[in-house]
Design a protein around this motif. Structure first.
Motif, short mmCIF file in Angstrom:
data_model
loop_
_atom_site.label_atom_id
_atom_site.label_comp_id
_atom_site.label_asym_id
_atom_site.label_seq_id
_atom_site.Cartn_x
_atom_site.Cartn_y
_atom_site.Cartn_z
N THR A 107 39.30 -12.80 36.66
CA THR A 107 40.68 -12.11 36.32
C THR A 107 41.83 -13.02 37.14
OG1 THR A 107 40.82 -10.80 38.39
CG2 THR A 107 39.80 -9.95 36.45
N GLY A 108 43.05 -12.73 36.67
CA GLY A 108 44.09 -13.32 37.43
C GLY A 108 44.90 -14.20 36.49
N LYS A 109 46.09 -14.43 36.62
CA LYS A 109 46.88 -15.37 35.75
C LYS A 109 46.91 -16.79 36.04
CE LYS A 109 49.88 -11.02 34.98
NZ LYS A 109 51.60 -10.67 34.97
N GLY A 110 46.14 -17.17 36.95
CA GLY A 110 46.02 -18.54 37.24
C GLY A 110 45.34 -19.29 36.04
N THR A 111 44.71 -20.53 36.48
CA THR A 111 44.15 -21.45 35.36
C THR A 111 42.91 -22.05 35.86
OG1 THR A 111 46.34 -22.21 34.40
CG2 THR A 111 44.53 -23.70 34.30
N ILE A 112 42.04 -22.07 34.84
CA ILE A 112 40.68 -22.66 35.14
C ILE A 112 40.62 -23.64 34.08
CG2 ILE A 112 38.02 -22.24 34.96
CD1 ILE A 112 38.61 -19.49 35.34
N VAL A 150 43.39 -14.65 32.33
CA VAL A 150 43.36 -15.94 32.85
C VAL A 150 43.60 -16.92 31.73
CG1 VAL A 150 41.86 -15.65 34.74
CG2 VAL A 150 40.82 -16.11 32.51
N HIS A 151 43.87 -18.24 32.12
CA HIS A 151 44.24 -19.19 31.47
C HIS A 151 43.05 -20.27 31.44
CE1 HIS A 151 48.57 -18.03 30.83
NE2 HIS A 151 48.68 -17.95 32.12
N LEU A 152 42.44 -20.55 30.16
CA LEU A 152 41.23 -21.29 30.33
C LEU A 152 41.66 -22.42 29.63
CD1 LEU A 152 38.75 -18.48 29.33
CD2 LEU A 152 39.42 -19.34 31.55
N ARG A 153 41.36 -23.62 30.12
CA ARG A 153 41.80 -25.12 29.59
C ARG A 153 40.86 -26.06 29.60
NH1 ARG A 153 45.02 -22.13 28.07
NH2 ARG A 153 47.38 -22.00 28.66
N ALA A 200 27.98 -7.97 50.70
CA ALA A 200 28.68 -6.83 51.26
C ALA A 200 28.75 -5.67 50.40
CB ALA A 200 30.20 -7.08 52.04
N GLY A 201 28.16 -5.90 49.13
CA GLY A 201 28.37 -4.67 48.15
C GLY A 201 29.23 -4.85 47.04
N GLY A 202 30.09 -5.91 47.12
CA GLY A 202 30.98 -6.36 46.19
C GLY A 202 32.57 -6.31 46.42
N GLY A 203 33.28 -6.82 45.46
CA GLY A 203 34.81 -6.88 45.90
C GLY A 203 35.39 -8.16 45.02
N THR A 204 36.54 -8.52 45.47
CA THR A 204 37.26 -9.61 44.90
C THR A 204 37.38 -10.92 45.80
OG1 THR A 204 38.43 -8.16 43.75
CG2 THR A 204 39.40 -10.24 43.90
N VAL A 205 36.74 -12.13 45.21
CA VAL A 205 37.01 -13.32 45.58
C VAL A 205 38.31 -14.02 45.08
CG1 VAL A 205 35.97 -15.66 45.92
CG2 VAL A 205 34.45 -13.59 46.15
N THR A 206 39.19 -14.26 45.85
CA THR A 206 40.34 -14.81 45.58
C THR A 206 40.76 -16.22 45.95
OG1 THR A 206 41.53 -12.40 45.92
CG2 THR A 206 43.02 -14.49 46.03
N ILE A 207 41.26 -16.95 44.78
CA ILE A 207 41.73 -18.45 44.68
C ILE A 207 43.08 -18.30 44.63
CG2 ILE A 207 41.33 -20.57 43.68
CD1 ILE A 207 38.58 -19.89 42.93
N VAL A 256 31.05 -8.85 41.65
CA VAL A 256 31.86 -9.72 42.44
C VAL A 256 32.99 -10.05 41.26
CG1 VAL A 256 32.34 -11.92 43.03
CG2 VAL A 256 30.42 -10.91 43.97
N THR A 257 34.31 -9.91 41.46
CA THR A 257 35.34 -10.45 40.71
C THR A 257 35.79 -11.66 41.38
OG1 THR A 257 36.14 -8.25 40.10
CG2 THR A 257 37.92 -9.99 39.76
N LEU A 258 35.99 -12.70 40.35
CA LEU A 258 36.48 -13.71 40.81
C LEU A 258 38.11 -13.92 40.41
CD1 LEU A 258 36.48 -16.52 42.06
CD2 LEU A 258 35.60 -17.76 39.79
N HIS A 259 38.92 -13.77 41.23
CA HIS A 259 40.38 -13.77 40.93
C HIS A 259 41.21 -15.03 41.05
CE1 HIS A 259 44.15 -11.36 40.25
NE2 HIS A 259 44.74 -12.05 41.15
N ILE A 260 41.72 -15.52 40.11
CA ILE A 260 42.53 -16.62 40.15
C ILE A 260 44.16 -16.55 40.13
CG2 ILE A 260 42.85 -19.23 39.18
CD1 ILE A 260 39.93 -18.41 39.95
N ALA A 261 44.80 -16.81 41.35
CA ALA A 261 46.13 -16.10 41.33
C ALA A 261 47.11 -16.95 40.41
CB ALA A 261 46.55 -16.03 42.91
#
Length: 462
Positions: free
Chosen positions: A128-133, A181-184, A56-63, A79-84
């Motif tokens: 991005t986001g303040k969640g955890t991967i 993000v928090h990377l673990r 679609a041209g880009g945007g944010t994929v939210t988890i 594409v931005t992957l956003h981890i809430a």
């Protein structure tokens, strides 16, 4: 009386408004079938959301809103992957759920390339986001791989689980942002940038102790990178500048980071085929580090130059400063062997700190600074300015006669040189070392000299 034309026009306007308002650049993975139960493998569903966003041209994929298990996810242009903040993306425990991009053999001889989140030849991407991967790295320990083989009833087990996945991996990509993000707990390196550029890593935290070779951030043959405001705690190198190809790593700025490592907090190398230059590191705190605070290592042909490290606080750090020019000359990715490289125009200033206590030092008694080239290849110009290091002491009369081996082609680790004949600075095979206000204090007696310089031209001022 209103005409049919009026109502037709009103209807068309309403439809247009509905159409405009329904168009969105946000894509929630739940709408594509993802389930946040911490059990379902959501790789296909999340990838569908990424693909739709890109198409679609880009945007944010939210988890958001739960725990999502996944295998390899490939980011695509725009594409931005956003981890809430209330979400966690967790790596699958099944090695078959991962893909390898740009497979290579690392310095330990292991195949690498698998990842949880990856991108190849992509532009304008972000995590991005303040969640955890969470990489679920313990799943790739030998005992757990054996259990997985039994669970899946796999008969061909050779190599199963050996390509341990990185957490984030970007290859030949540009305009990359990793923020908040928090990377673990990855099974291998946490965040690897290879032959990529226009990189921003800002305000992330890394905790990586689940497995071996668990680096924090690796800039590998990449350029135009900013790393700032990060909190990194790793079993291997925290921030590592390296080159596993003949292409250089350059134009790098690191600032305001808090670093802890069991192997090296700020490191150049050991993989060092391509040059490394125009690198500024400032205002960082290094603490409780066992394997070296600042390590600058060219052993595979890299020319390391125009490096400034300024404003470093060190607490409980084994070997605060270690610089090594060597002749290992290892190759990667079928590249041709390089000539021996160089290290010059390196400035380290405004460093204050203390070494680990004697009982927890890898070399007993420890030293503060080791700089060495080889008999045939000297380190160039090194400037040390305003450096104050507190050391435990412990050196004996016998230690004053310690022989320091050359080991020109060995893996460059300070502990391999064993006890040094100086408790403060030992320098060897250096074209020019300039020191200004370099002070070493002892918490115990030490029979060794404060400084020992061999085959070295020096300029000292107080």
């Amino acid at each position: 009386m209103r005409t049919r034309l009026y109502y037709t026009s009103l209807l068309m306007t309403f439809i247009l408004l509905i159409s405009c308002n329904s168009k969105s650049d946000s894509y929630n993975v739940i709408d594509y079938g993802a389930i946040d139960d911490g059990k379902t493998i959501n790789t296909k569903s999340i990838q569908k959301a990424i693909d739709a966003c890109n198409l679609a041209g880009g945007g944010t994929v939210t988890i958001e809103g739960g725990n999502y298990i996944s295998g390899t996810l490939l980011l695509k242009d725009n594409v931005t992957l956003h981890i809430a903040e209330d979400a966690k993306l967790i790596g699958s425990s099944n090695p078959l759920d991962y893909q390898s991009i740009d497979t290579f053999t690392d310095a330990t001889g292991q195949k690498r390339g698998n990842c949880l989140i990856g991108a190849k030849n992509a532009t304008n991407i972000a995590v991005t986001g303040k969640g955890t991967i969470d990489g679920n790295g313990e799943a790739f320990l030998s005992k757990n791989i054996k259990a997985k083989i039994k669970e899946l009833n796999i008969t061909e087990t050779e190599g199963f689980g050996s390509n341990r996945p990185f957490l984030l991996r970007f290859v030949n990509s540009s305009q990359i942002k990793v923020q908040d993000v928090h990377l673990r707990q990855p099974a291998a390196w946490t965040c690897h940038f290879y032959q990529s550029n226009d990189i921003l890593v800002d305000n992330i935290s890394i905790y990586s102790h689940a497995h071996k070779n668990n680096d924090g951030i690796d800039l590998d043959s990449s350029y135009d990178a900013v790393i700032k405001n990060c909190d990194i705690n790793t079993g291997d190198d925290a921030i590592c500048i390296k080159t596993t190809s003949p292409k250089p790593t350059y134009n790098v700025q690191v600032s305001d980071c808090k670093l802890r490592s069991d192997w090296g907090s700020i490191k150049f190398g050991t993989e060092s085929m391509g040059d490394m230059y125009n690198i500024d590191i400032k205002n960082c705190q290094i603490y409780d580090t066992k394997g070296g605070g600042i390590k600058i290592l060219s052993v595979d042909g890299a020319n390391i130059h125009d490096v400034t490290i300024d404003g470093i606080q060190m607490d409980r750090v084994d070997m605060p400063i270690f610089i090594r020019l060597g002749e290992r000359l290892r190759t990667y990715r079928d590249a041709e062997k390089q000539e021996v490289g160089s290290i010059t125009n390196v400035i380290i200033k405004n460093v204050k700190g203390n070494a680990r206590v004697l009982d927890s030092s890898r070399v007993k008694p420890p030293s503060g600074i080791l700089i060495t080239g080889t008999p045939d290849h000297k380190v160039g110009k090194i400037t040390l300015e305003n450096i104050e290091l507190e050391l435990p002491g412990g050196g004996s009369e016998e230690d004053t006669m310690a022989k320091v081996e050359e080991d020109v082609d060995r893996y460059p680790e300070f502990s391999f040189f064993k006890v040094l004949p100086a408790y403060g600075l030992y320098g060897r095979h250096i074209e020019n070392i300039q020191t200004n206000n370099v002070v070493f204090t002892l918490n115990g007696t030490d029979k060794r000299e404060s400084q020992v310089l061999v085959d070295t031209n020096t300029t000292q001022s107080e």
